[in-house]
Design a protein around this motif. Structure first.
Motif, PDB file in Angstrom:
ATOM      1  N   THR A 154       0.843  -1.267   0.041  1.00  0.00           N
ATOM      2  CA  THR A 154      -0.119   0.025  -0.219  1.00  0.00           C
ATOM      3  C   THR A 154       0.914   1.334  -0.268  1.00  0.00           C
ATOM      4  OG1 THR A 154      -2.034  -0.903   1.073  1.00  0.00           O
ATOM      5  CG2 THR A 154      -1.539   1.246   1.397  1.00  0.00           C
ATOM      6  N   SER A 155       1.855   1.391   0.803  1.00  0.00           N
ATOM      7  CA  SER A 155       2.848   2.372   0.780  1.00  0.00           C
ATOM      8  C   SER A 155       3.254   2.808  -0.706  1.00  0.00           C
ATOM      9  CB  SER A 155       3.929   2.317   1.756  1.00  0.00           C
ATOM     10  OG  SER A 155       3.378   2.024   3.006  1.00  0.00           O
ATOM     11  N   TYR A 156       3.728   1.610  -1.304  1.00  0.00           N
ATOM     12  CA  TYR A 156       4.219   1.696  -2.698  1.00  0.00           C
ATOM     13  C   TYR A 156       3.164   2.471  -3.568  1.00  0.00           C
ATOM     14  CZ  TYR A 156       5.046   0.268  -7.713  1.00  0.00           C
ATOM     15  OH  TYR A 156       5.370   0.143  -8.965  1.00  0.00           O
TER      16      TYR A 156
ATOM     17  N   ILE B  51       8.809   5.283   1.959  1.00  0.00           N
ATOM     18  CA  ILE B  51       7.286   5.361   2.888  1.00  0.00           C
ATOM     19  C   ILE B  51       6.820   3.935   3.395  1.00  0.00           C
ATOM     20  CG2 ILE B  51       4.873   6.035   2.225  1.00  0.00           C
ATOM     21  CD1 ILE B  51       5.882   6.742  -0.783  1.00  0.00           C
ATOM     22  N   SER B  52       6.382   4.343   4.681  1.00  0.00           N
ATOM     23  CA  SER B  52       6.414   3.042   5.383  1.00  0.00           C
ATOM     24  C   SER B  52       5.567   3.306   6.572  1.00  0.00           C
ATOM     25  CB  SER B  52       7.594   2.378   5.826  1.00  0.00           C
ATOM     26  OG  SER B  52       7.219   1.101   6.650  1.00  0.00           O
ATOM     27  N   GLN B  53       4.466   2.582   6.769  1.00  0.00           N
ATOM     28  CA  GLN B  53       3.502   2.730   7.990  1.00  0.00           C
ATOM     29  C   GLN B  53       4.259   2.249   9.144  1.00  0.00           C
ATOM     30  OE1 GLN B  53       1.234   1.935  11.166  1.00  0.00           O
ATOM     31  NE2 GLN B  53       1.809   0.131  10.195  1.00  0.00           N
ATOM     32  N   SER B  54       4.713   1.065   9.097  1.00  0.00           N
ATOM     33  CA  SER B  54       5.258   0.504  10.164  1.00  0.00           C
ATOM     34  C   SER B  54       6.877   1.084  10.774  1.00  0.00           C
ATOM     35  CB  SER B  54       5.550  -0.897  10.084  1.00  0.00           C
ATOM     36  OG  SER B  54       6.386  -1.368   8.887  1.00  0.00           O
ATOM     37  N   GLY B  55       7.550   1.442   9.376  1.00  0.00           N
ATOM     38  CA  GLY B  55       8.915   1.874   9.508  1.00  0.00           C
ATOM     39  C   GLY B  55       9.944   0.669   9.618  1.00  0.00           C
TER      40      GLY B  55
ATOM     41  N   THR C 210      -3.486   9.180   4.988  1.00  0.00           N
ATOM     42  CA  THR C 210      -2.220   9.991   5.514  1.00  0.00           C
ATOM     43  C   THR C 210      -0.782  10.241   4.510  1.00  0.00           C
ATOM     44  OG1 THR C 210      -1.672   8.186   6.994  1.00  0.00           O
ATOM     45  CG2 THR C 210      -3.237   9.884   7.805  1.00  0.00           C
ATOM     46  N   GLN C 211      -0.687   8.995   4.160  1.00  0.00           N
ATOM     47  CA  GLN C 211       0.523   8.959   3.484  1.00  0.00           C
ATOM     48  C   GLN C 211       0.477   9.855   2.074  1.00  0.00           C
ATOM     49  OE1 GLN C 211       1.145   4.847   2.721  1.00  0.00           O
ATOM     50  NE2 GLN C 211       2.306   4.505   4.383  1.00  0.00           N
ATOM     51  N   ALA C 212      -0.838   9.741   1.625  1.00  0.00           N
ATOM     52  CA  ALA C 212      -1.218  10.341   0.227  1.00  0.00           C
ATOM     53  C   ALA C 212      -1.434  11.864   0.591  1.00  0.00           C
ATOM     54  CB  ALA C 212      -2.382   9.928  -0.445  1.00  0.00           C
TER      55      ALA C 212
ATOM     56  N   ALA D 271      -7.511  -3.115  -5.812  1.00  0.00           N
ATOM     57  CA  ALA D 271      -7.422  -4.696  -5.997  1.00  0.00           C
ATOM     58  C   ALA D 271      -6.600  -5.044  -4.845  1.00  0.00           C
ATOM     59  CB  ALA D 271      -6.669  -4.703  -7.429  1.00  0.00           C
ATOM     60  N   LEU D 272      -5.696  -4.288  -4.269  1.00  0.00           N
ATOM     61  CA  LEU D 272      -4.683  -5.120  -3.319  1.00  0.00           C
ATOM     62  C   LEU D 272      -5.832  -5.317  -2.084  1.00  0.00           C
ATOM     63  CD1 LEU D 272      -2.002  -6.134  -2.178  1.00  0.00           C
ATOM     64  CD2 LEU D 272      -1.604  -3.826  -1.329  1.00  0.00           C
ATOM     65  N   LYS D 273      -6.608  -4.466  -1.757  1.00  0.00           N
ATOM     66  CA  LYS D 273      -7.609  -4.275  -0.594  1.00  0.00           C
ATOM     67  C   LYS D 273      -8.355  -5.656  -0.844  1.00  0.00           C
ATOM     68  CE  LYS D 273      -5.991  -2.800   1.610  1.00  0.00           C
ATOM     69  NZ  LYS D 273      -4.921  -1.863   1.633  1.00  0.00           N
TER      70      LYS D 273
END
Ligand code: M6R
Length: 600
Positions: A297-299, A341-345, A401-403, A478-480
């Motif tokens: 998703t971060s990608y 970009i990473s949710q978790s880091g 939030t990333q977007a 699609a990923l979701k």
């Protein structure tokens, strides 16, 4: 997304606070702390990391008898996760816990320093307690001092404050972030919490405070500063309470997006510019290109932003899947800014890509949701997305939030490089302010997703199609669906279907078409018409009626494609979730997946 608790009464104050914080720990846990008050003194305990560390510290200390206390579990926004930055924050004789962000903390801090106050933390919260004491010193009336304090604060702030100046009271105020006050089951008991869970079993009557409501509580009772409150009955199930009444964490997180995106923008949006205190504008000096690396998703957030960096910041941008980047022997030059970009880091592939870029001497920024994670410790600069802890394995609020952060960053660079027209910049900033409303879940929209979900449980696959930023959105949709429904789905650029995949078209191929009004509408329309002519079943998502659609989800009319983007994102998330629920899958913990992928 911090957690707050407070207690007044004759039971074991320390236990109530610690048990309450345990219930709230899932919201964030980079540090925790409590302040306990009796007639003589305030004792304070703070510890970094999980609540267990705080418990251990307290178990080794000699405790007095306390009838008042406040506690906090922190998810860092301003200032690193350190003990000094952990709440409660001290002035000279008072302590505060706070959930939210004080937008005008810098001005207030300067004013208070000029008045002789000393600050020890890097947080925005500390200004609250100093401001209170500043007024208290002058007025010698704690209630008036507190009222004056809250009038000066801007941003989001739910607060509990205790003071030796008035040691039988807890002052409270809610604005933006949640806060609940409860009458305890025991006599003269008053309880506070930022969520239901810590109160269940201990109280029956609660007030879910509305924004702008505050007051002062003691064993003598609760005094509200206004009449704008009403008592209601507390639910009885803890599981239900942790999910704030939603069926799944994913559902709760979808609904939270509007709020967390507001948190994410707090203090970063001005009338005519974007502010990122956490980065030094000189990071862009000599930069000719941006390279983004991320996974999943971060990608997709990265792919979305590449359109914005090129369109708005006029800078070349390319995006790579971190696991591919690692082994391709990439050519890295120092005029490239490296963004991960990473949710978790903690994602191993992304972290490794970041290390490679650092080794090659590139400047780096991480857009991340978890402070003090491996990536935030490695990158030169961190921009936190402030989404709060995300529990559902299928990422939702992390993506929105990333977007938003990346869109803001594109504008920040555009302004720094002086490549954006003032009117366009203002228009973009105006649109950014509208994102929280685009992310609101309308009952009608959720109902529609629920109804449609039953029609899409068979077939031989889904194509999510879109153009421009709606292509990465199609990939994300699609990923979701794949992750939580286990149905085959592909995201595709709409204009590319005719180069091969259209061969699959038949009534059992479901096309989810993203048809925004404000970006390439006519182009995507003809792509969808081509699929319809080959009998594919079409579910169109658009503000404009489309007569060839078998199913249609109508979105709101807006004047900016990114607002359409965020509304369509919510539609896609809801649709996948409802399909998954109908199939009886575990929405929050889908098979074969982990929340944080720390292996290669
Ligand atoms: O924590 P990260 O953002 O680095 O994680 C990257 C992916 O593993 C993650 O986005 C994954 O694709 C999610 N399950 C998507 O919902």
């Amino acid at each position: 997304m911090c957690g707050i608790v407070g207690y007044i009464g004759n039971q074991d104050t320390t236990n109530f606070l610690l048990d309450g914080l345990k219930e709230l720990e899932y919201r964030g846990y980079d540090s925790a702390g409590i302040a306990l008050l009796n007639d003589e003194k305030i004792d304070v305990f703070k510890a970094l990391g999980k609540l267990e560390n705080l418990k251990e510290k307290i178990s080794k200390s000699t405790l007095g008898e306390y009838h008042i206390g406040i506690g906090h579990t922190r998810w860092a926004t301003h200032g690193k996760p350190t003990e000094l930055n952990a709440h409660p924050h001290l002035g000279e004789y008072s302590y505060v816990v706070h959930n939210g962000i004080i937008e005008n903390y810098k001005e207030l801090k300067e004013e208070l320093i000029a008045d002789g106050h000393n600050f020890v933390s890097q947080t925005d919260t500390e200004v609250i307690v100093h401001l209170f004491e500043n007024y208290e010193n002058k007025l010698e009336n704690s209630t008036e001092a507190f009222k004056n304090t809250i009038q000066r604060l801007e941003g989001a702030f739910s607060i509990l404050l205790i003071s030796k100046a008035d040691p039988s009271k807890i002052f409270f105020f809610k604005h933006g972030s949640p806060l609940i006050i409860a009458r305890g089951k025991e006599e003269k008991e008053v309880l506070f919490s930022s969520s239901d869970a810590p109160l269940i079993g201990l109280a029956n009557d609660v007030v879910y405070l509305e924004d702008g409501v505050g007051g002062v509580a003691s064993t003598a009772g609760i005094e509200f500063f206004s009449d704008d409150y009403s008592w209601s009955t507390l639910p009885t199930s803890k599981q239900f309470a942790q999910k704030d009444g939603f069926r799944f964490f994913m559902e709760k997180e979808i609904y939270e997006q509007s709020d967390v995106v507001s948190d994410c923008m707090l203090g970063r949006l001005n009338d005519d510019e974007i502010l990122f205190d956490e980065i030094d504008a000189s990071v862009f000096d000599g930069i000719k290109e941006i390279k983004i690396c991320a996974c999943g998703t971060s990608y997709h957030a990265g792919l979305t932003s590449a359109y914005l960096f090129e369109r708005l910041s006029k800078i070349k941008c390319n995006v790579e899947i971190a696991s591919e980047f690692r082994y391709k022997e990439p050519l890295l030059t120092k005029d490239t800014l490296f963004i991960v970009i990473s949710q978790s880091g903690e994602t191993a592939d992304t972290l490794e890509a970041l290390k490679m870029a650092k080794k090659a001497g590139l400047k780096s920024i991480v857009v991340c949701n978890v402070d003090n994670s491996s990536m935030t410790r490695t990158a030169d600069y961190t921009i936190l997305t402030r989404a709060g802890i995300e529990k559902g394995v299928a990422s939702t609020k992390a993506f929105s939030t990333q977007a938003v952060v990346l869109w803001m960053l594109a504008l920040y660079i555009a302004k720094a490089k002086n490549v954006i027209d003032t009117n366009i910049l203002q228009n973009e900033i105006h649109a950014l302010r509208e994102v929280p409303s685009s992310l609101m879940v309308a009952d009608k929209m959720h109902e529609k997703a629920k109804r449609l979900s039953k029609r899409y449980l068979h077939g031989h696959g889904f194509f999510f199609i879109g153009r421009d930023v709606f292509f990465p959105l199609a990939l994300e949709g699609a990923l979701k669906l794949k992750e939580i429904s286990y149905l085959h789905a592909e995201g595709y650029p709409a204009g590319e279907m005719k180069h091969g995949p259209i061969a699959l078209a038949d009534p059992e191929l479901f096309t989810i078409a993203l048809m925004p009004e404000n970006l390439l509408y006519d182009k995507i329309k003809s792509n969808v018409e081509e699929l319809s002519a080959r009998d594919s079943t079409i579910c169109a998502i658009s503000p404009l009626d489309f007569e060839l659609a078998d199913d249609f989800i109508k979105t709101q009319k807006t004047d900016h494609y990114m607002l359409e983007f965020f509304e369509m994102l919510v539609v896609l998330q809801l649709l996948s979730m409802e399909i998954s629920i109908r199939l009886g899958n575990d929405v929050d913990m889908p098979r074969n997946l982990a929340k944080s992928v720390t292996v290669e």
